[in-house]
Structure formats: C-alpha cells, structure tokens
Design a protein around this motif. Structure first.
Motif, short mmCIF file in Angstrom:
data_model
loop_
_atom_site.label_atom_id
_atom_site.label_comp_id
_atom_site.label_asym_id
_atom_site.label_seq_id
_atom_site.Cartn_x
_atom_site.Cartn_y
_atom_site.Cartn_z
N SER A 19 0.84 -1.19 0.00
CA SER A 19 0.00 0.00 0.00
C SER A 19 0.88 1.25 0.00
CB SER A 19 -0.91 -0.01 1.23
OG SER A 19 -0.14 -0.01 2.41
N LYS A 20 0.25 2.40 -0.20
CA LYS A 20 0.99 3.66 -0.30
C LYS A 20 1.59 4.07 1.06
CE LYS A 20 -1.45 5.56 -4.34
NZ LYS A 20 -2.07 6.77 -4.93
N MET A 21 2.29 5.20 1.05
CA MET A 21 3.03 5.64 2.23
C MET A 21 2.12 6.08 3.38
SD MET A 21 6.03 6.01 3.47
CE MET A 21 5.90 6.20 5.24
N PHE A 22 1.05 6.80 3.05
CA PHE A 22 0.22 7.36 4.12
C PHE A 22 -1.25 6.96 4.02
CE2 PHE A 22 3.84 10.34 3.75
CZ PHE A 22 4.36 10.18 5.03
N CYS A 23 -1.59 6.07 3.08
CA CYS A 23 -2.98 5.61 2.95
C CYS A 23 -2.97 4.17 2.45
CB CYS A 23 -3.78 6.49 2.00
SG CYS A 23 -3.15 6.47 0.30
N GLY A 24 -4.14 3.54 2.39
CA GLY A 24 -4.21 2.12 2.05
C GLY A 24 -4.31 1.84 0.55
N HIS A 36 -6.06 4.09 -8.31
CA HIS A 36 -5.57 3.85 -6.95
C HIS A 36 -5.44 5.18 -6.21
CE1 HIS A 36 -5.08 -0.13 -8.29
NE2 HIS A 36 -3.83 -0.09 -8.70
N THR A 37 -6.58 5.79 -5.93
CA THR A 37 -6.55 7.07 -5.21
C THR A 37 -7.61 7.07 -4.12
OG1 THR A 37 -8.21 8.25 -6.49
CG2 THR A 37 -5.97 8.25 -7.38
N CYS A 38 -7.42 7.96 -3.14
CA CYS A 38 -8.40 8.14 -2.07
C CYS A 38 -8.25 9.57 -1.58
CB CYS A 38 -8.14 7.13 -0.95
SG CYS A 38 -6.70 7.51 0.04
N VAL A 40 -6.91 10.78 0.95
CA VAL A 40 -5.59 11.09 1.52
C VAL A 40 -4.59 11.41 0.41
CG1 VAL A 40 -3.64 10.20 2.86
CG2 VAL A 40 -5.97 9.72 3.61
N CYS A 41 -4.49 10.51 -0.59
CA CYS A 41 -3.44 10.74 -1.60
C CYS A 41 -3.88 11.73 -2.67
CB CYS A 41 -2.95 9.42 -2.19
SG CYS A 41 -4.19 8.38 -2.93
N LEU A 42 -5.17 12.13 -2.64
CA LEU A 42 -5.59 13.21 -3.53
C LEU A 42 -5.46 14.56 -2.83
CD1 LEU A 42 -8.74 11.69 -5.28
CD2 LEU A 42 -6.54 12.20 -6.33
#
Ligand code: ZN
Lengths: 491, 90
Positions: A19-24, A36-38, A40-42
C-alpha cells in the motif's frame, strides 16, 4: 590544463510495499490512470495520513545495509511548493531528522562496466560516502500532450526513499559502479525492484569540473532524465566533456539544470537556477515523530539479509572461488540461490564441485539463457539435475567434454542427465580390459611418441593419451587411460 | 518579513493597498510570536509535537480506493481517466 570531475548523486528509490506511504491505496505500477486514489493521496482537506510501517522498516534496513547511522528520533516535514503533481501543495518528506545518516557504498571491481574493469580504479575498493537517506512520498505522474498535460495520481503518495551521496564520485564509470551496486543491494533485499527503466530508481547527477589539484569546487550543473545505468554513464561523460570544453574555450559554467537526451547523446538546458527555492519546511502536525530505538533498529538488524558483497566474500572463503566467479554468482539473488541449490544437490568435494558448477553457470548457462532470450526463471534445468550432472563428472562416470554436451541437452529439454547419458550411449569407459586395448592400439600406431616417452619426454604421454581417447570415441576415462598407458610403456 | 514575498509563495495577488495594510499586520503578528525568542530553552530538547507520543504507524495493508469516477469528480477537464490541465512547461 588537466581537469577533474566532482560528482554527487541524488537517488530516488520506490520502496516495494503493498500500500501507499500514508494511505491504504494499492502501490502498483502500470494500473489504469487514477484507479488507486483516495481522499488522503488526492490531498483532500481534513484527511489524516498515517505512515506505513513497512516503508519505514525498509528504509531502516537500507540504512543498516549501507552502514548508516539510524537516527534515534525522526520526523516528517512538509515541503511546500506548487506543482500540479502535488495536490496538497506540499510533499511530506523529511528535513532535519531523516531516518539515516552517513554510511557508504563500496565499489567492487565487477560493479564497473566491463570495459573499465581493468582500470586500476576499479580495484581500489573506493567508498562513496552517503550524506543521508530519508523517506518521503512520491508525486503523481504527468503526461504531456500538444497543448495540455494529464495527471495520473496512482503514483502520488507511494513511498520513496531519497539517497544522497557526498561529491565523492570522480568519473562516469564510478557513477555506474555506484548505481549498479546500489541496485543489486536493494533488489536482493527486496526493498525495491530498482528498475531504472520503470522509474523505480531515478537519479539526478550534480557535476562540476575543476583544474586538477584545486580545492575549490567549480560551478555545478544538475543532470536529469537518465533511464538506465549506462545512460547515466553516457550523460556524465558527455557533461564532463562539455564543461571542460566550455572552460577551455574561455567560457563560464552557469548553475543550471540540464536534461539528458539519450538518443541524441547530449544534455540540453532545462532551466537556469533562478532564486533558490524556499520550501518552508516545517514539522507535519498530522504525523507523530518516530523513535527508532524502541525495537525498530534491533528487529531490522536481525532481519538484515546477506548483502551481495558479503555473499561474494563467503563464496571466496568457503568454496575457494576466484573473485570473478564469486562476484558473478553473488551479483543476482536468483542466480545465487540457484548456484547454492545446485551445490546442495551435488555430491563430492565442496570446493571442486563448486568450481565445476561455477564454470557451467558462467561459461555455459548464462550464454544459453542469453541466446534463448530467457531468464533464470525460465530455465528448464532443475538444480537437482544440474547437481547430478556435476556429481557424474566428479565420480568419473562421464568426461567433462561429454558433460557439456549433456548440459546443452538438459537446457533444451529439461531431461535428467542420466536419461541423456543413456540415450547418447555416453557412458565413460573405465573398464581396464577395454582401456588396455585402446592403449595398445595407440602405442602400436605411434612408435615415435613411444620413443620420445622412453627418451624422457613426458609430453609424449599426453599425445598417446589423446590418441587412445580418440580411438575410444571420447569415451575413455582420461585419468585411467593415462595410468594404463604408463603401466604398459613402463612394463 | 516582506509581505509581497510571502504573498508570492502562497500565489496570492495583493493590491498595493493590501500590501501596505498586511505588512503592518504581519509585523504585529511576528512581533507577538517573537516574544518566545526571549524564553530560556537551555537544555530542553526540541520537539515537533506537544504530546510525547511516538511511532503511530499503520500496517502495510491494502484498502479499497475510490471509484475512478469519484476520483475525477472535481477535475475541470478529463480524458482517458487523466485529469487534464494547461500544459506544464518545465
Ligand atoms: Zn490513497
């Protein structure tokens, strides 16, 4: 005037996580854009990032493997700037308390490009010192069209390590050796796939030149956009020449960022360094500081895998392999595992068998794989079968010449060596009666060699041995036929 | 601290009147906060957070992402699932 180059590298490495650095969101290369965005990463307002423990562990592991000091207290900071690939208008990075400090990468001879390995500098075991390694989030990927740009946020927020070296590198070849060593170390420890062509390892080079012996640095240029290690070598070589030529012609180097065009073999001006960026770093209030002394460093020390250079040393020590063999076999983790698997399956004296396997892998297998455009994963030769073949040679059942033929057949068909040996009727003749008849024929047909031998020329025995083996169609056991010949000649 | 510099960093377009007005306001704020410079912090370890909490991590577990339609909802323009914007020149 003679000039020397001063080179420092900034290497960005994508850390291999689920998973990404700060979100799942999934950390995956090559998925359809923006799948693959949410929030947090947006970079939506009001979200709460939480660091991925695995990425922190892998960065600490990298630091330990490269001899860094692991900072006891670390934190994440916000690096503010406006760019469309950074939706929050800041990147979460590490400023004054990065995870790792110092350390270094030792350049082994075989990490250098093949054509440079004879240069004395390749044998100097030079240590390229590191300044720091920190962990941050990667930015989105942009695509450029005629009048617009398109952004894909799949990569935004994926874990990224930045490794910064001292300006210890003095040539394009050393830059090559540094990157290939780093790439091997990271991929073998499964920290990153570190493939430059996929952008998993990206490198910016800071290059300056100065008259040899001068202490003061020249003005440096930053080179970007290399997508292979050999591309870095070419780009650095080009840039050094360009700078020396400019200065020799009375010109001045201005501090600028240049882009490498591999097809054209040239660097081009991207931008001159306007005012220094003001990133206004400050501690990210969303993220709590980290303590590495509460078990993190200890547990990573226990999980520290053998580095390629440690494995190389072990092969030389335990199996008495020469430095070239040991270096090739330790350069790739899959190849190392394969080699050790074959060795475990082979009977006979460890050092002798290890050397035989090394020869087969380096002289035969790698060429066969290359010729068939295959990787080790495609290889049909099971380690057990490979080991069996080597045991057959060691036990004198077939000659090494025959074994090479069997090996090629094993590579093509994946058959067991014993099957191929039977099919080809290859069994080595060790029966004394049969050997005697070949020896007698050889002696009768070569009276001159016999006279030479009796006159004390030992080389004549080899000629007779060769004749006898030829008469046996290559099947005579070379050692035994020699003994039989000697016995007959001295009778 | 120069207000027009700070405004540029934040990409704010200020009129000359605003610059004058905010300059004195910003100076006042900085002066107020500047009182902390007078504190004696000898022997106190710097900290980024008020509470002594460390190592708040998540396990490396994949969670569902937004459907791509939702992710693109705020994009003024889109094509082939990409967010389209004026050309970025480097
Ligand atoms: Zn996300």
């Amino acid at each position: 005037m003679e000039y020397e180059a001063v080179i420092g590298l900034e290497v960005h490495v994508q850390v291999k996580t689920h998973s990404k650095m700060f979100c799942g969101c999934k950390n995956e290369f090559g998925a359809p854009p923006n799948t693959h965005t949410c929030p947090v990463c947006l970079g939506m307002p009001g979200v709460l990032p939480t660091p991925n423990l695995e990425a922190v562990k892998k960065t600490v592991l990298t630091g330990l493997m490269l001899g860094c000091e692991i900072n006891r207290i670390c934190k994440f900071d916000r690096k503010s700037y406006f760019y469309p690939d950074m939706p929050k208008n800041y990147q979460i990075s590490q400023y004054d308390q990065p995870l790792c400090l110092d350390g270094g990468v030792v350049l082994g001879k075989y990490a250098f490009p093949k054509d440079a390995q004879k240069d004395p500098i390749a044998s100097a075991k030079k240590n390229v010192r590191l300044i720091r390694i920190h962990l941050e989030e990667d930015v989105a990927k942009s695509f450029h069209f005629e009048t617009t740009s398109g952004i894909d946020f799949n990569r935004a927020g994926t874990p990224l390590m930045e490794i910064v070296t001292q300006a210890d590198i003095a040539s394009p070849e050393e830059a090559f050796a540094f990157l290939s060593t780093l790439q091997q170390t990271l991929s073998q420890a499964r920290i990153s796939d570190a493939d430059m062509e996929k952008g998993q390892l990206r490198c910016d080079c800071n290059i300056s030149v100065r008259p040899k012996g001068q202490l003061e640095f020249g003005t440096k240029c930053e080179i970007k956009n290399m997508n292979s290690i050999s591309g870095v070598r070419r780009a650095v070589a080009y840039e050094i020449t360009r700078q020396i030529q400019t200065i020799s012609n009375g010109g001045k180097i201005s501090q600028e960022t240049r882009r490498w065009d591999d097809a054209a073999g040239q660097t081009y001006l991207m931008r001159t360094k306007e005012q220094a960026h003001d990133y206004r770093y400050f501690p990210d209030p969303d993220l709590m500081p980290m303590r590495t002394d509460l078990g993190l460093v200890e547990s990573m020390k226990q999980q520290m895998p053998e580095t390629p250079s440690m494995r190389e040393e072990r092969y030389m020590r335990d199996y008495a392999l020469n430095d070239y063999d040991a270096s090739v076999l330790s350069s790739d983790i899959d190849l190392s595992h394969y080699f050790e698997g074959v060795l475990n399956a082979a009977q006979g004296d460890r050092q002798k068998v290890a050397k035989a396997i090394a020869n087969f892998i380096i002289n035969d297998l790698l060429g066969l794989l290359g010729g068939a455009d295959q990787t080790l994963a495609d290889c049909k030769i099971m380690p057990e079968h490979f080991g069996g073949l080597v045991s057959c040679v060691d036990a004198g059942k077939i000659s090494s010449k025959q074994a090479k033929e069997v090996f090629v057949e094993m590579f093509a068909t994946g058959k067991e060596p014993s099957t191929i040996i039977q099919e080809k009727g290859m069994v080595q003749i060790s029966d004394e009666g049969a050997l005697e008849s070949f020896a007698k024929q050889a002696i009768e047909a070569n009276p001159k060699s016999v006279d030479d031998y009796r006159a004390g020329k030992m080389a004549a025995l080899n000629a007779l041995k060769g004749q006898a083996i030829k008469l046996s169609k290559g099947k005579a056991n070379p050692q035994l036929i020699g003994e039989v010949l000697e016995k007959l000649l001295n009778a | 601290m120069d207000v027009s510099y700070v405004a540029h960093l934040a990409r704010l377009a200020l009129s000359q009147d605003e610059i004058t007005r905010f300059q004195s306001q910003l100076s006042g704020v900085l002066e107020h906060v500047g009182q902390m410079q007078k504190l004696d912090v000898e022997g106190i370890e710097p900290t980024a957070h008020a509470s002594p909490v460390y190592n708040v991590f998540r396990e490396d577990v994949e969670l569902p992402s937004l459907p791509v339609e939702d992710a693109l909802k705020n994009a003024p323009q889109q094509a082939n699932n990409l967010i389209i914007m004026p050309k970025i020149v480097e």
